[in-house]
Design an enzyme around this catalytic site. Structure first.
Site, mmCIF file in Angstrom:
data_model
loop_
_atom_site.group_PDB
_atom_site.id
_atom_site.type_symbol
_atom_site.label_atom_id
_atom_site.label_comp_id
_atom_site.label_asym_id
_atom_site.label_seq_id
_atom_site.Cartn_x
_atom_site.Cartn_y
_atom_site.Cartn_z
ATOM 1 N N GLU A 1 0.833 -1.107 0.023
ATOM 2 C CA GLU A 1 0.034 0.061 0.067
ATOM 3 C C GLU A 1 0.816 1.201 0.150
ATOM 4 O O GLU A 1 0.638 2.213 -0.641
ATOM 5 C CB GLU A 1 -0.995 -0.073 1.144
ATOM 6 C CG GLU A 1 -1.838 -1.030 1.117
ATOM 7 C CD GLU A 1 -2.754 -1.269 0.184
ATOM 8 O OE1 GLU A 1 -3.194 0.173 -0.682
ATOM 9 O OE2 GLU A 1 -3.493 -2.249 -0.390
ATOM 10 N N ASP B 1 -5.880 -3.705 -8.462
ATOM 11 C CA ASP B 1 -4.915 -2.859 -9.232
ATOM 12 C C ASP B 1 -4.835 -3.298 -10.671
ATOM 13 O O ASP B 1 -4.835 -2.288 -11.456
ATOM 14 C CB ASP B 1 -3.429 -3.174 -8.677
ATOM 15 C CG ASP B 1 -3.283 -3.003 -7.218
ATOM 16 O OD1 ASP B 1 -4.038 -2.133 -6.982
ATOM 17 O OD2 ASP B 1 -2.581 -3.477 -6.429
#
Length: 323
Positions: free
Chosen positions: A76, A181
């Protein structure tokens, strides 16, 4: 009211200081690069429960959870640091039952920026796996054990597990299941040849296919028991972001009752034939530039009003329209 943040090509590593609303009941555990790190209480309860309920030594389970926590945090942070580089405010990084989530105020509608932010997380995982590979091989060779078998010594087996976790996390997140993603990278690629609403809708539809497959797999297999929850998250989070993009572009009509009712706090109705800022975004992002008067009823809020709503720090409430 603070000014609207615009993406920029000038690098910066600062995060906005104000506190934003929290998604989960969580507590702060620290700050990295100005980014608040939070842990949801339910995540903590599940982690403690896993330590005591999983078979095997408790310390091994604790080490596994701590290692996974660190890997997800670095994943992250990879997203967040690239976002900060482009001047995007990172609200926080929150750990919850399905993993970690870096919350950002807004990602510009730029294929380049979204691709770089999205790919940064998996890239961190692949880099960590590559760094651990020499340790794994070296420990196995020195101890005389087969590195790739369960008979390896503790150092080699831990390094091998570290490699597997990073590869699994990196590859899984690259699935084209929006808003994961890979799905964001897919939207960025589609956004090169189409408008952002169309690109988002197509990416969300692909994500829904993966969501259904995950749910079916989780319900029909003894493995992947978390898959149905991940599938539901992909479905609803993708749908929510599609709605937000359509709303930002004025692609969603406001119901008649809402048009005639009281307006949100202190935000006046947009004036007809008022164009918003037409200066190009320095990042190359595409944004709505004007709202024709004849489309005002269909499109609803104009870009300036939406910008003010997005940057409003506080609770919105209905107020009576001015006399």
């Amino acid at each position: 009211m603070p000014p609207r943040r615009q993406a920029t090509d000038e690098p910066t590593l600062t995060a906005a200081p104000h506190e934003s609303p929290r998604v989960f009941a969580s507590f702060k555990i620290g700050t990295v690069f100005g980014i608040t790190i939070r842990v949801a209480w339910i995540f903590l309860v599940m982690a403690i429960g896993a330590i005591y309920l999983m078979p095997g030594p408790h310390w091994m389970t604790a080490v596994y959870i701590a290692t996974l926590f660190g890997i997800v945090l670095l994943h992250e942070l990879g997203h967040s640091l690239v976002a900060l580089y482009y001047g995007i405010h990172v609200v926080d990084i929150t750990f919850w039952p399905l993993g970690g989530m870096a919350r950002m105020a807004e990602i510009p509608e730029s294929p380049k920026i979204e691709t770089l932010i999205s790919i940064a997380g998996p890239a961190v995982n692949f880099a960590l796996a590559a760094l651990a590979l020499p340790i794994c091989i070296g420990a196995g060779v020195l101890s005389g054990f087969d590195v790739w078998s369960a008979q390896s010594d503790t150092v080699a087996s831990l390094a091998l597990g570290f490699i597997y976790m990073n590869l699994a996390l990196g590859i899984f997140n690259l699935l084209p299941a929006f808003p994961m993603d890979g799905g964001r990278i897919l939207r960025a690629v589609l956004g090169i040849w189409s408008d952002w609403v169309t690109a988002t809708r197509r990416a969300v539809n692909v994500g829904r296919v993966f969501a259904v497959l995950m749910i079916v797999y989780g319900l029909t297999s003894e493995y992947g028991r978390m898959m149905p929850l991940i599938g539901l998250f992909i479905w609803f989070a993708g749908s929510r972001e599609l709605w937000a993009v359509r709303m930002r572009h004025g692609d969603i009509p406001i119901p008649a009752g809402a048009r005639n009712g009281p307006r949100p706090a202190y935000f006046e109705a947009p004036a007809p034939n008022v164009a918003t800022n037409t200066e190009p975004d320095p990042s190359g992002a595409r944004r709505p530039t004007s709202w024709p008067a004849q489309d005002a009823q269909r499109r609803g809020l104009d870009a300036e009003t939406i910008a003010r709503l997005e940057n409003f720090q506080g609770r919105l409430r209905n107020v009576a329209p001015p006399e």
